[in-house]
Design a protein around this motif. Structure first.
Motif, PDB file in Angstrom:
ATOM      1  N   ASN A  94       0.945  -1.248  -0.135  1.00  0.00           N
ATOM      2  CA  ASN A  94      -0.012   0.091  -0.065  1.00  0.00           C
ATOM      3  C   ASN A  94       0.984   1.371   0.034  1.00  0.00           C
ATOM      4  O   ASN A  94       0.428   2.378  -0.745  1.00  0.00           O
ATOM      5  N   GLY A  95       2.139   1.135   0.696  1.00  0.00           N
ATOM      6  CA  GLY A  95       2.933   2.162   0.487  1.00  0.00           C
ATOM      7  C   GLY A  95       3.451   2.491  -0.907  1.00  0.00           C
ATOM      8  O   GLY A  95       3.461   3.894  -1.296  1.00  0.00           O
ATOM      9  N   VAL A  96       3.547   1.620  -1.555  1.00  0.00           N
ATOM     10  CA  VAL A  96       3.899   1.841  -3.112  1.00  0.00           C
ATOM     11  C   VAL A  96       2.847   2.381  -3.909  1.00  0.00           C
ATOM     12  O   VAL A  96       2.842   3.291  -4.750  1.00  0.00           O
ATOM     13  N   VAL A  97       1.587   1.968  -3.477  1.00  0.00           N
ATOM     14  CA  VAL A  97       0.276   2.414  -4.248  1.00  0.00           C
ATOM     15  C   VAL A  97       0.408   3.783  -3.880  1.00  0.00           C
ATOM     16  O   VAL A  97      -0.162   4.651  -4.717  1.00  0.00           O
ATOM     17  N   LYS A  98       0.524   4.354  -2.553  1.00  0.00           N
ATOM     18  CA  LYS A  98       0.069   5.740  -2.389  1.00  0.00           C
ATOM     19  C   LYS A  98       1.245   6.563  -2.747  1.00  0.00           C
ATOM     20  O   LYS A  98       0.727   7.724  -3.282  1.00  0.00           O
TER      21      LYS A  98
END
Length: 428
Positions: free
Chosen positions: A171-175
């Motif tokens: 989710n950090g990559v997505v953000k």
């Protein structure tokens, strides 16, 4: 209630949402389904109104670069690496897609938006229109849990804490990727900036309901999920019971024992004839009849033996129950159709969430251990075909799972949850 459905991707990212749209319309709701233009005919053939989105992002997968990505396969890190290499090309296309989603929504003015995670701007659009929104997904990739890892990560038996931590990583990559795009988009709509892009919450901090379109027979709902996360069952289209097969297909099915289906859906490859030849060799070696489905991958086969038939496509709900076994790429929709048919299936995953579903099919006893595309050989495929067609235990287990899934009504469950979300406090 006016319902806008936003989805994007391959056939497997569209068909379940068409099923949702039909279920909502059948209960008096006004539905528009927006997706890429290549699916306009498919959407409208089912009687739904269509909202046009560009094909440009999908067209990337039709290029040699996109096909190479699919052939390399791999989990998250390979996908992230390749995506970053292509980001200069992808970023303006993603920005255009966000704007197109807004234009469709502004014209329709829905009371609720039901959206695929690739339509990442949907919560901001809902903020601007003052309506409700629901994240609907066929894949468990968003809500953290100790029960299993983020779906496109490699399978690492390191325990629940690692599983849950994997969602923070991804989710950090997505953000990082979508956050700046969403902030810019919110600015263009004169919406207040957000501290950070959070895929599971609205800008006011409230939880976004998440509907997971798969069966608990295949993947039980984790006990540590919040109340906002639901498992509804699969979203199937009405059966194609009246579909009439081409004469060649009808004759082939009537001419002998049930064949094995081999098809890889929308997985385009640079040398489809190689994959076709490998599949034919395996069918012959296993001594079974076979149907090769060319699909989007343009699977080709010349001078086929008489026990193998090449078809362009056929409705899975009609064809799969007539098979002895099924070999496929492990897309969420094809996996669902194969399991519902009650036949053993082998997953040959290419990338993304496909290894995850392959592992689940094997774990519940409905098929052999998956064979990744990069490790597929005629010998390995032939061995798997023998297991699927000769194992009484596997055939009985697959039939049991098929019966359980057939008794579920995921569309009805999802419709009820969407209606509940749309009936919440008015935001207008």
């Amino acid at each position: 209630m006016k319902v806008l459905i936003l989805t994007y991707g391959s056939r497997g990212d569209v068909e379940p949402y068409v099923a949702l749209g039909l279920g909502l319309e059948a209960h008096g709701h006004d539905v528009v389904l927006a997706t890429s233009r290549r699916f306009q005919g498919f959407v409208e053939a089912h009687g739904l109104r269509f909202g046009p989105l560009s094909d440009a992002l999908l067209a990337i997968l039709d290029t040699d670069q996109g096909k190479a990505l699919l052939e390399k396969g791999g989990g998250l890190f390979q996908v992230v690496k390749s995506s970053l290499e292509m980001w200069r090309q992808l970023k303006p296309l993603q920005q255009a897609l966000i704007q197109e989603c807004w234009e469709v929504a502004r014209a329709f003015d829905p009371e609720i938006i039901v959206y695929h995670s690739k339509a990442a701007a949907a919560p901001s659009i809902a903020d601007k229109l003052g309506c409700a929104c629901v994240l609907a997904t066929p894949v468990p990739m968003h809500v953290p849990t100790r029960a299993f890892r983020f779906a496109i990560l490699p399978r690492l038996p390191l325990g629940g804490w690692v599983n849950k931590a994997s969602y923070g990583l991804t989710n950090g990559v997505v953000k990082r990727v979508f956050g700046p795009l969403i902030q810019d988009f919110r600015g263009s709509l004169d919406l207040p900036a957000i501290k950070s892009y959070e895929p599971l919450t609205r800008s006011d901090g409230s939880d976004i309901p998440v509907l997971h379109g798969f069966s608990e027979v295949v993947l039980p709902r984790p006990e540590d999920w919040p109340e906002s996360a639901h498992v509804t069952g699969y979203w199937f289209l009405p059966d194609d019971a009246d579909w009439t097969p081409p004469d060649a297909l009808a004759a082939f099915l009537a001419a002998g024992r049930p064949p094995v289906y081999v098809g890889f859906g929308s997985m385009s490859v640079r040398q489809p004839e190689t994959l076709a030849r490998l599949s034919v060799e395996a069918l012959v070696a296993a001594g079974v009849r076979g149907i090769l489905a060319s699909g989007w991958g343009a699977l080709k086969a010349e001078d086929l033996p008489e026990n193998v038939l090449l078809i362009k496509e056929a409705p899975h709900s009609w064809l799969f129950p007539k098979m002895a076994a099924i070999v496929h790429h492990g897309g969420a929709g094809t996996t669902a159709a194969a399991l519902r048919a009650g036949k053993p299936s082998l997953v040959v995953p290419f990338f993304g969430d496909q290894p995850f579903w392959g592992a689940r099919v094997h774990a519940i006893g409905a098929g052999p251990k998956p064979i990744p595309r990069g490790k597929l050989t005629a010998g390995r495929l032939a061995a798997a075909l023998r297991v699927m067609t000769q194992s009484q235990e596997m055939r009985e287990r697959a039939a049991e799972i098929g019966a359980l899934i057939s008794n579920e009504d995921g569309v009805a469950v999802a419709r009820g949850l969407i209606e509940s979300a749309g009936a919440g406090p008015a935001r207008r």
